[in-house]
Design a protein around this motif. Structure first.
Motif, PDB file in Angstrom:
ATOM      1  N   VAL A  25       6.457  11.517  18.175  1.00 50.43           N
ATOM      2  CA  VAL A  25       5.621  10.559  18.108  1.00 50.43           C
ATOM      3  C   VAL A  25       6.157   9.115  18.008  1.00 50.43           C
ATOM      4  CG1 VAL A  25       3.617  12.106  17.408  1.00 50.43           C
ATOM      5  CG2 VAL A  25       5.035  10.889  15.795  1.00 50.43           C
ATOM      6  N   ALA A  26       5.301   8.061  18.320  1.00 48.57           N
ATOM      7  CA  ALA A  26       5.944   6.783  18.330  1.00 48.57           C
ATOM      8  C   ALA A  26       5.848   6.144  16.796  1.00 48.57           C
ATOM      9  CB  ALA A  26       5.137   5.739  18.994  1.00 48.57           C
ATOM     10  N   HIS A  27       5.362   6.708  15.750  1.00 45.48           N
ATOM     11  CA  HIS A  27       5.255   6.257  14.516  1.00 45.48           C
ATOM     12  C   HIS A  27       5.851   7.418  13.478  1.00 45.48           C
ATOM     13  CE1 HIS A  27       1.732   8.807  14.737  1.00 45.48           C
ATOM     14  NE2 HIS A  27       1.731   9.222  13.358  1.00 45.48           N
ATOM     15  N   SER A  28       6.286   6.623  12.303  1.00 46.55           N
ATOM     16  CA  SER A  28       6.917   7.355  11.323  1.00 46.55           C
ATOM     17  C   SER A  28       6.301   7.295  10.047  1.00 46.55           C
ATOM     18  CB  SER A  28       8.419   6.984  10.862  1.00 46.55           C
ATOM     19  OG  SER A  28       8.641   5.783  10.633  1.00 46.55           O
ATOM     20  N   PHE A  29       6.366   8.287   9.085  1.00 47.80           N
ATOM     21  CA  PHE A  29       6.085   8.348   7.678  1.00 47.80           C
ATOM     22  C   PHE A  29       7.250   7.860   6.666  1.00 47.80           C
ATOM     23  CE2 PHE A  29       4.472   9.833   3.717  1.00 47.80           C
ATOM     24  CZ  PHE A  29       3.192   9.269   3.543  1.00 47.80           C
ATOM     25  N   ASP A  30       7.020   6.360   6.242  1.00 41.98           N
ATOM     26  CA  ASP A  30       8.027   6.018   5.401  1.00 41.98           C
ATOM     27  C   ASP A  30       7.675   6.199   4.007  1.00 41.98           C
ATOM     28  OD1 ASP A  30       9.840   4.571   3.667  1.00 41.98           O
ATOM     29  OD2 ASP A  30       9.588   2.816   4.902  1.00 41.98           O
ATOM     30  N   ILE A  31       8.153   7.504   3.230  1.00 42.36           N
ATOM     31  CA  ILE A  31       7.859   7.643   1.739  1.00 42.36           C
ATOM     32  C   ILE A  31       7.875   6.320   1.150  1.00 42.36           C
ATOM     33  CG2 ILE A  31       8.385   9.066  -0.112  1.00 42.36           C
ATOM     34  CD1 ILE A  31       9.095  11.354   1.791  1.00 42.36           C
ATOM     35  N   PHE A  32       9.139   5.710   0.980  1.00 44.45           N
ATOM     36  CA  PHE A  32       9.356   4.857  -0.069  1.00 44.45           C
ATOM     37  C   PHE A  32       8.530   3.577   0.343  1.00 44.45           C
ATOM     38  CE2 PHE A  32      13.158   7.415  -0.243  1.00 44.45           C
ATOM     39  CZ  PHE A  32      13.215   7.610  -1.580  1.00 44.45           C
ATOM     40  N   GLY A  33       8.353   3.246   1.589  1.00 44.28           N
ATOM     41  CA  GLY A  33       7.443   2.210   2.036  1.00 44.28           C
ATOM     42  C   GLY A  33       6.077   2.319   1.580  1.00 44.28           C
ATOM     43  N   GLN A  34       5.552   3.570   1.781  1.00 40.80           N
ATOM     44  CA  GLN A  34       4.151   4.270   1.334  1.00 40.80           C
ATOM     45  C   GLN A  34       4.088   4.105  -0.306  1.00 40.80           C
ATOM     46  OE1 GLN A  34       2.577   3.682   4.330  1.00 40.80           O
ATOM     47  NE2 GLN A  34       1.428   5.002   3.308  1.00 40.80           N
ATOM     48  N   ILE A  35       5.144   4.171  -1.034  1.00 40.16           N
ATOM     49  CA  ILE A  35       5.027   4.006  -2.582  1.00 40.16           C
ATOM     50  C   ILE A  35       4.871   2.640  -2.836  1.00 40.16           C
ATOM     51  CG2 ILE A  35       6.617   4.024  -4.585  1.00 40.16           C
ATOM     52  CD1 ILE A  35       7.813   6.646  -3.639  1.00 40.16           C
ATOM     53  N   GLU A  36       5.491   1.647  -2.251  1.00 42.05           N
ATOM     54  CA  GLU A  36       5.113   0.277  -2.445  1.00 42.05           C
ATOM     55  C   GLU A  36       3.854  -0.103  -1.953  1.00 42.05           C
ATOM     56  OE1 GLU A  36       7.168  -1.384  -4.284  1.00 42.05           O
ATOM     57  OE2 GLU A  36       9.252  -0.955  -4.092  1.00 42.05           O
ATOM     58  N   PHE A  37       3.534   0.490  -0.920  1.00 41.09           N
ATOM     59  CA  PHE A  37       2.375   0.032  -0.317  1.00 41.09           C
ATOM     60  C   PHE A  37       0.972   0.430  -1.046  1.00 41.09           C
ATOM     61  CE2 PHE A  37      -1.542   1.636   2.429  1.00 41.09           C
ATOM     62  CZ  PHE A  37      -1.889   0.388   2.833  1.00 41.09           C
ATOM     63  N   TYR A  38       0.900   1.477  -1.501  1.00 39.15           N
ATOM     64  CA  TYR A  38      -0.025   1.856  -2.504  1.00 39.15           C
ATOM     65  C   TYR A  38      -0.120   1.337  -3.840  1.00 39.15           C
ATOM     66  CZ  TYR A  38      -0.588   6.219   0.292  1.00 39.15           C
ATOM     67  OH  TYR A  38      -0.713   7.343   1.392  1.00 39.15           O
ATOM     68  N   GLU A  39       1.041   0.826  -4.340  1.00 37.25           N
ATOM     69  CA  GLU A  39       1.215   0.134  -5.623  1.00 37.25           C
ATOM     70  C   GLU A  39       0.405  -1.356  -5.426  1.00 37.25           C
ATOM     71  OE1 GLU A  39       4.361  -2.374  -8.096  1.00 37.25           O
ATOM     72  OE2 GLU A  39       5.034  -0.384  -7.638  1.00 37.25           O
ATOM     73  N   LYS A  40       0.745  -1.824  -4.098  1.00 38.24           N
ATOM     74  CA  LYS A  40       0.086  -3.128  -3.610  1.00 38.24           C
ATOM     75  C   LYS A  40      -1.477  -3.026  -3.875  1.00 38.24           C
ATOM     76  CE  LYS A  40       4.117  -5.087  -1.081  1.00 38.24           C
ATOM     77  NZ  LYS A  40       4.619  -5.596   0.240  1.00 38.24           N
ATOM     78  N   LEU A  41      -1.888  -1.825  -3.181  1.00 42.36           N
ATOM     79  CA  LEU A  41      -3.507  -1.670  -3.134  1.00 42.36           C
ATOM     80  C   LEU A  41      -4.033  -1.765  -4.867  1.00 42.36           C
ATOM     81  CD1 LEU A  41      -3.931   1.085  -0.535  1.00 42.36           C
ATOM     82  CD2 LEU A  41      -4.069  -1.523  -0.196  1.00 42.36           C
ATOM     83  N   TRP A  42      -3.048  -1.835  -5.580  1.00 48.73           N
ATOM     84  CA  TRP A  42      -3.776  -1.901  -7.034  1.00 48.73           C
ATOM     85  C   TRP A  42      -4.266  -3.236  -7.349  1.00 48.73           C
ATOM     86  CZ3 TRP A  42       0.896   0.616 -10.246  1.00 48.73           C
ATOM     87  CH2 TRP A  42       1.202   1.923  -9.629  1.00 48.73           C
ATOM     88  N   GLU A  43      -3.667  -4.207  -6.523  1.00 54.63           N
ATOM     89  CA  GLU A  43      -4.199  -5.672  -6.493  1.00 54.63           C
ATOM     90  C   GLU A  43      -3.803  -6.112  -8.047  1.00 54.63           C
ATOM     91  OE1 GLU A  43      -8.165  -5.325  -5.070  1.00 54.63           O
ATOM     92  OE2 GLU A  43      -7.496  -5.382  -3.046  1.00 54.63           O
ATOM     93  N   GLY A  44      -2.614  -5.959  -8.481  1.00 54.49           N
ATOM     94  CA  GLY A  44      -2.251  -6.616  -9.688  1.00 54.49           C
ATOM     95  C   GLY A  44      -2.400  -5.730 -11.042  1.00 54.49           C
ATOM     96  N   ARG A  45      -3.268  -4.853 -10.778  1.00 57.57           N
ATOM     97  CA  ARG A  45      -3.433  -3.760 -11.925  1.00 57.57           C
ATOM     98  C   ARG A  45      -2.414  -3.128 -12.401  1.00 57.57           C
ATOM     99  NH1 ARG A  45      -8.368  -3.578  -9.079  1.00 57.57           N
ATOM    100  NH2 ARG A  45      -7.520  -1.842  -7.774  1.00 57.57           N
ATOM    101  N   GLN A  46      -2.140  -3.088 -13.657  1.00 52.79           N
ATOM    102  CA  GLN A  46      -0.790  -2.229 -14.159  1.00 52.79           C
ATOM    103  C   GLN A  46      -1.110  -0.701 -13.989  1.00 52.79           C
ATOM    104  OE1 GLN A  46       2.088  -3.871 -15.311  1.00 52.79           O
ATOM    105  NE2 GLN A  46       0.911  -5.617 -14.336  1.00 52.79           N
ATOM    106  N   SER A  47      -0.038   0.022 -13.941  1.00 57.37           N
ATOM    107  CA  SER A  47      -0.137   1.445 -13.971  1.00 57.37           C
ATOM    108  C   SER A  47      -0.581   2.101 -15.375  1.00 57.37           C
ATOM    109  CB  SER A  47       1.238   2.152 -13.803  1.00 57.37           C
ATOM    110  OG  SER A  47       1.461   3.448 -13.815  1.00 57.37           O
ATOM    111  N   ILE A  48      -1.295   3.245 -15.279  1.00 56.80           N
ATOM    112  CA  ILE A  48      -1.705   3.832 -16.598  1.00 56.80           C
ATOM    113  C   ILE A  48      -0.444   4.304 -17.158  1.00 56.80           C
ATOM    114  CG2 ILE A  48      -4.074   4.175 -15.606  1.00 56.80           C
ATOM    115  CD1 ILE A  48      -3.072   7.266 -15.118  1.00 56.80           C
TER     116      ILE A  48
END
Length: 260
Positions: free
Chosen positions: A85-108
């Motif tokens: 297919v024309a798209h990939s799943f970037d594991i390390f990129g998605q780790i960063e992306f999900y973290e950005k969705l926290w919108e500044g909140r710290q990890s538990i």
């Protein structure tokens, strides 16, 4: 017309996590290949999907050896098709992306930054290993392997292709294991099943790296969902533990190899 159907209405926050256009491309690619039923309707804009209802369905039991063997056979069959297919799943990129969705909140998790640093350091080892690059399911967990009876025969299909994209297919082995909460012995057994007992050391260590990375990936995903009021409890903690434990297992095996 006297037939049953299922409709999927995407859940809270999934519009930020999943490209429905990419999902539609995946379904076009696997259409007619016997991997799953083709959707009756799929809207690539809002993700609404209608599929035929399968009677007497059960999901794979990760504690049942026969089920696990069938699942690994299905994965090998799918991976061997070499679909593109024309798209990939970037594991390390998605780790960063999900973290950005926290919108500044710290990890538990108090040691999150250390754990993240360690997991990201595995990217170099993964990049140096031989790998195929084919359509990979990404969410190949037991709950997405559906056993059903048709014409008196129990058949198996792989459902839920939301995250699918181009990747090293061995990622699917890691995903199956961490969702099943397998310990190391069980994980090694599943790896051996997939490879018919012929998994070389470097590939096994690479899968350990994927387990660490995928554990952090889904842990970060859980932290985003928590911000939306959706709790995952033990699942979240277990995924984070995989990130820490399998970083150590992978590094230990790398050091042993260097000493030989």
């Amino acid at each position: 017309k006297d037939k049953k159907y299922l409709i999927r209405i995407p859940g809270e926050g999934t519009d930020r996590l999943i490209s429905r256009r990419e999902e539609a491309e995946v379904y076009r690619t696997i259409s007619g290949l016997g991997l799953c039923d083709d959707p009756v309707y799929l809207n690539p804009e809002n993700g609404y999907k209608v599929t035929a209802f399968l009677e007497n369905v059960r999901v794979a039991n990760p504690k049942n050896q026969a089920d696990v063997e069938r699942c690994m056979e299905k994965l090998r069959e799918f991976h061997s098709m070499g679909l593109q297919v024309a798209h990939s799943f970037d594991i390390f990129g998605q780790i960063e992306f999900y973290e950005k969705l926290w919108e500044g909140r710290q990890s538990i998790f108090g040691d999150y930054q250390t754990t993240k640093y360690n997991v990201l350091s595995l990217k170099e080892y993964i990049g140096c290993q031989d790998k195929e690059w084919v359509l990979t399911h990404i969410d190949a967990v037991p709950d997405n392997f559906l056993f059903y009876t048709e014409d008196g025969e129990e058949k198996l299909q792989l459902s839920d292709w939301e995250y699918a994209g181009m990747q090293d297919p061995h990622v699917d082995i890691a995903m199956f294991c961490i969702y099943s909460f397998y310990d190391k012995n069980q994980i090694d057994c599943v790896i051996s099943l997939y490879f018919d007992g012929n998994c070389d050391k470097k590939t096994r260590v690479k899968i350990y790296c994927y387990i660490a990375a995928c554990g952090l990936l889904w842990s970060n995903w859980c932290e985003y969902k928590r911000s939306l009021g959706v709790e995952f409890g033990e699942y979240s903690q277990k995924q984070y533990d995989y990130a820490k434990d399998y970083y150590r297992y992978a590094k230990d095996e790398m050091r042993k190899s260097e000493q030989r």
